[in-house]
Design a protein around this motif. Structure first.
Motif, mmCIF file in Angstrom:
data_model
loop_
_atom_site.group_PDB
_atom_site.id
_atom_site.type_symbol
_atom_site.label_atom_id
_atom_site.label_comp_id
_atom_site.label_asym_id
_atom_site.label_seq_id
_atom_site.Cartn_x
_atom_site.Cartn_y
_atom_site.Cartn_z
ATOM 1 N N LEU A 49 36.824 41.767 31.442
ATOM 2 C CA LEU A 49 35.446 42.252 31.306
ATOM 3 C C LEU A 49 34.632 41.973 32.584
ATOM 4 O O LEU A 49 33.913 42.830 33.055
ATOM 5 N N TYR A 50 34.765 40.753 33.115
ATOM 6 C CA TYR A 50 33.971 40.440 34.318
ATOM 7 C C TYR A 50 34.733 40.702 35.608
ATOM 8 O O TYR A 50 34.172 40.638 36.702
ATOM 9 N N LYS A 51 36.005 41.006 35.459
ATOM 10 C CA LYS A 51 36.869 41.405 36.580
ATOM 11 C C LYS A 51 36.816 40.443 37.767
ATOM 12 O O LYS A 51 37.031 39.262 37.592
ATOM 13 N N GLU A 52 36.499 40.947 38.960
ATOM 14 C CA GLU A 52 36.571 40.103 40.168
ATOM 15 C C GLU A 52 35.253 39.406 40.494
ATOM 16 O O GLU A 52 35.044 38.983 41.629
ATOM 17 N N THR A 53 34.371 39.290 39.513
ATOM 18 C CA THR A 53 33.129 38.547 39.727
ATOM 19 C C THR A 53 33.475 37.102 40.071
ATOM 20 O O THR A 53 34.229 36.460 39.349
ATOM 21 N N GLU A 54 32.917 36.626 41.181
ATOM 22 C CA GLU A 54 33.235 35.258 41.583
ATOM 23 C C GLU A 54 32.058 34.347 41.270
ATOM 24 O O GLU A 54 30.916 34.636 41.634
#
Lengths: 261, 301
Positions: free
Chosen positions: B185-190
């Motif tokens: 859902l948030y994928k590559e969010t760091e």
């Protein structure tokens, strides 16, 4: 060099702190003239009149949601309760049977494998279903959370641990696809999975809620999952799809899990 | 670097700060008043609760909140309206419209800014992006790096707002997503360290942007037993320039804002108003007209 840098940094920091203190002395608290802060909580109650234009804007959305939620999808033959049985309940059986029926074809098409059984948690059923028409709202009431269906591959040993948990919990956690009979001492008298006797040496595919796989309700045996497949299917969506498919809901307390007294 | 040069530059900097302060003092000889209104964890609660509801009988509702906000704005036009995240998820409105109505209504209420909560990812980062056209307010989040995601460029770490000449700097801080939100859902969010980023933000807003008030919009949560989990009370203790932390996530119903001594011993406020739009937080900042005085900031809650 690195050491020196660090040292320089330290000196600068001291200096900055010193100037800040000077600043405080020479020109009051800060450069700004903030004097007073007041904080309160305002309860949004009927003392405040709604803004008509906002109410009117919401209305068509509201009516659409209500009409879709309340349109009849199926009919409940009787009150479906999560407390009408000791080892299994009509509401629990309905939920677990829905997941088995709805999730198995998706799991099969994604992985080519067959779903063996279902385990959910009794606490996850948030409402009983009253006799009469059943709508999407019913599904929201029973399952207000956004939990999705996941299929977990467990070894025979982990399945045994799961059953030990189930027995020890003394709760009617919903199951489907298994038949479990306990003797008077709460030992397993017989155990069939998908109509076959339980086999210690094989792995089983168990559909459950992502909430339980992430450790909910202390179902720690899911930690030993060999593989977890999220089939991207909300439990509530499975319910609504099932309600659309069938005419009547007539789940009963049955012999899938019981104790020989 | 030549230390002397740095030192003189610092002096120049503080002279400028003072000059800026003096300017604010001398250019204006009247008192100023800023009102900050805030919500958190509204979770798609657009309609008021039914009168027979066990927990919140007859409370909340967007149209009524609009009436309340309108009356406060009439009393003081120098008002900011903020949200601390988890706008999405909780009623069928979200399941039906994916957050469109929530954003449209917040825009109609003239929200100025919001941060992003974990539930705002419930339809994935693409689901959040899809609703952004309906939001006319800013999304502020400093410790999520969206560089490798579709959200890149759609949020800001901070923004400054001017109300009656008062410069307000607002930055956003989000909660750790791993373990809370499914990765796909948030994928590559760091996720970046909230304390470090908050320190960078408040320093920038106070020292470079010369803000009169610095506000943190946080979705970290009010307080945790586990000291390894960052929370608002600890953040408050570690900050130097932040005046107010508006929190969310833990659905904490505070009777009044909490006063916390920050890293330099100054009292600041941490507030959170429960959830589902049943309360509105209100913080008023009063500025003196006169020049420098020895008087400190008085806080009443």
């Amino acid at each position: 060099m690195a050491k020196l840098k660090h040292f320089e940094c330290l000196k600068i920091q001291h200096f900055v702190i010193f100037t800040t203190i000077l600043g405080l002395v020479s020109c009051s608290q800060t450069s700004r003239n903030l004097r007073k802060i007041n904080g309160i909580k305002v309860v949004v109650d009927s003392a405040f009149a709604p803004v008509d234009s906002i109410s009117e804007y919401i209305l068509p959305y509201h009516e659409h949601v209500e009409s879709v939620l309340d349109s009849t999808l199926a009919y409940a033959s009787w009150d479906i309760s999560k407390t009408d049985g000791t080892y299994n309940t009509s509401a629990g059986n309905l939920m677990a049977d829905i997941i088995l029926e709805q999730a198995a074809p998706i799991f099969k098409s994604r992985t080519g494998k067959d779903l063996d059984f279902v385990l959910l948690n009794h606490g996850g059923i948030r409402s009983n279903i009253s006799k009469g028409s059943v709508s999407a709202r019913t599904a929201f009431e029973v399952m207000p959370f956004e939990n999705t269906t996941v299929v977990v591959e467990l070894s025979g040993k982990s399945v045994k641990e799961m059953l030990a948990y189930l027995i020890k919990s003394k709760r009617a956690h919903p199951v489907a696809g298994i038949q479990l009979v306990l003797d008077k001492e709460d030992r397993i008298k017989s155990l069939d999975i998908r109509g076959e006797p339980f086999d210690d040496n094989r792995n089983y595919y168990v559909a459950t809620s992502d909430y339980l796989v992430s450790g909910g309700d202390d179902m720690v045996f899911f930690k030993d999952a060999l593989e977890v497949t999220d089939i991207d299917y909300k439990i509530r969506s499975a319910m609504i799809d099932y309600f659309r498919k069938v005419d009547t809901l007539s789940p009963k307390v049955d012999l899938r899990y019981y104790k020989v007294e | 670097m030549d230390r002397r040069k740095f030192v003189s530059r610092t002096v120049a900097g503080s002279v400028m700060v003072s000059a800026g302060g003096l300017c604010l003092n001398s250019c204006t000889d009247r008192k100023k008043h800023l009102t900050v209104l805030h919500t958190n964890d509204v979770h798609s609660h657009i309609d008021p609760f039914p009168k027979n509801h066990a927990d919140f009988p007859g409370l909340g509702g967007l149209a009524r909140r609009a009436g309340l906000v309108q009356s406060i704005r009439k009393e003081n036009p120098n008002t900011l309206l903020l949200d601390a995240g988890d706008i999405f998820q909780g009623t069928p409105y979200f399941n039906f419209y994916g957050g469109e109505l929530e954003f449209k209504l917040m825009s109609k209420l003239k929200y100025d800014a919001s941060t992003i909560g974990n539930h705002d990812f419930d339809n994935g980062i693409d689901g959040l992006l899809a609703q952004l056209p309906y939001a006319s307010f800013d999304f502020l989040i400093a410790n999520y790096d969206f560089s490798n995601t579709v959200l890149d460029g759609y949020t800001k770490p901070y923004k400054t707002y001017i109300r009656d000449g008062i410069k307000v700097g607002i930055y956003g801080i989000g909660i750790r997503l791993a373990g809370l939100v499914t990765k796909n859902l948030y994928k590559e969010t760091e996720y970046l360290d909230p304390y470090e980023i908050a320190s960078d933000m408040e320093t920038l807003l106070r020292e470079t942007e010369k803000c009169d008030v610095v506000i943190c919009l946080s979705h970290l949560g009010y307080s945790y037993e586990n000291e390894n989990r960052p929370d608002d009370l600890t953040l408050a203790q570690r900050t130097r320039y932040t005046d107010l932390i508006i929190g969310g996530h833990t659905h904490t119903f505070l009777e009044r804002p909490t006063i916390v001594a920050n890293a330099v011993g100054r009292d600041i406020l941490v507030n959170q108003v429960g959830c589902f739009g049943v309360n509105l937080g209100r913080i008023d900042f009063y500025f003196d007209a006169g020049g420098p005085s020895a008087q400190g900031i008085s806080i009443s809650v």
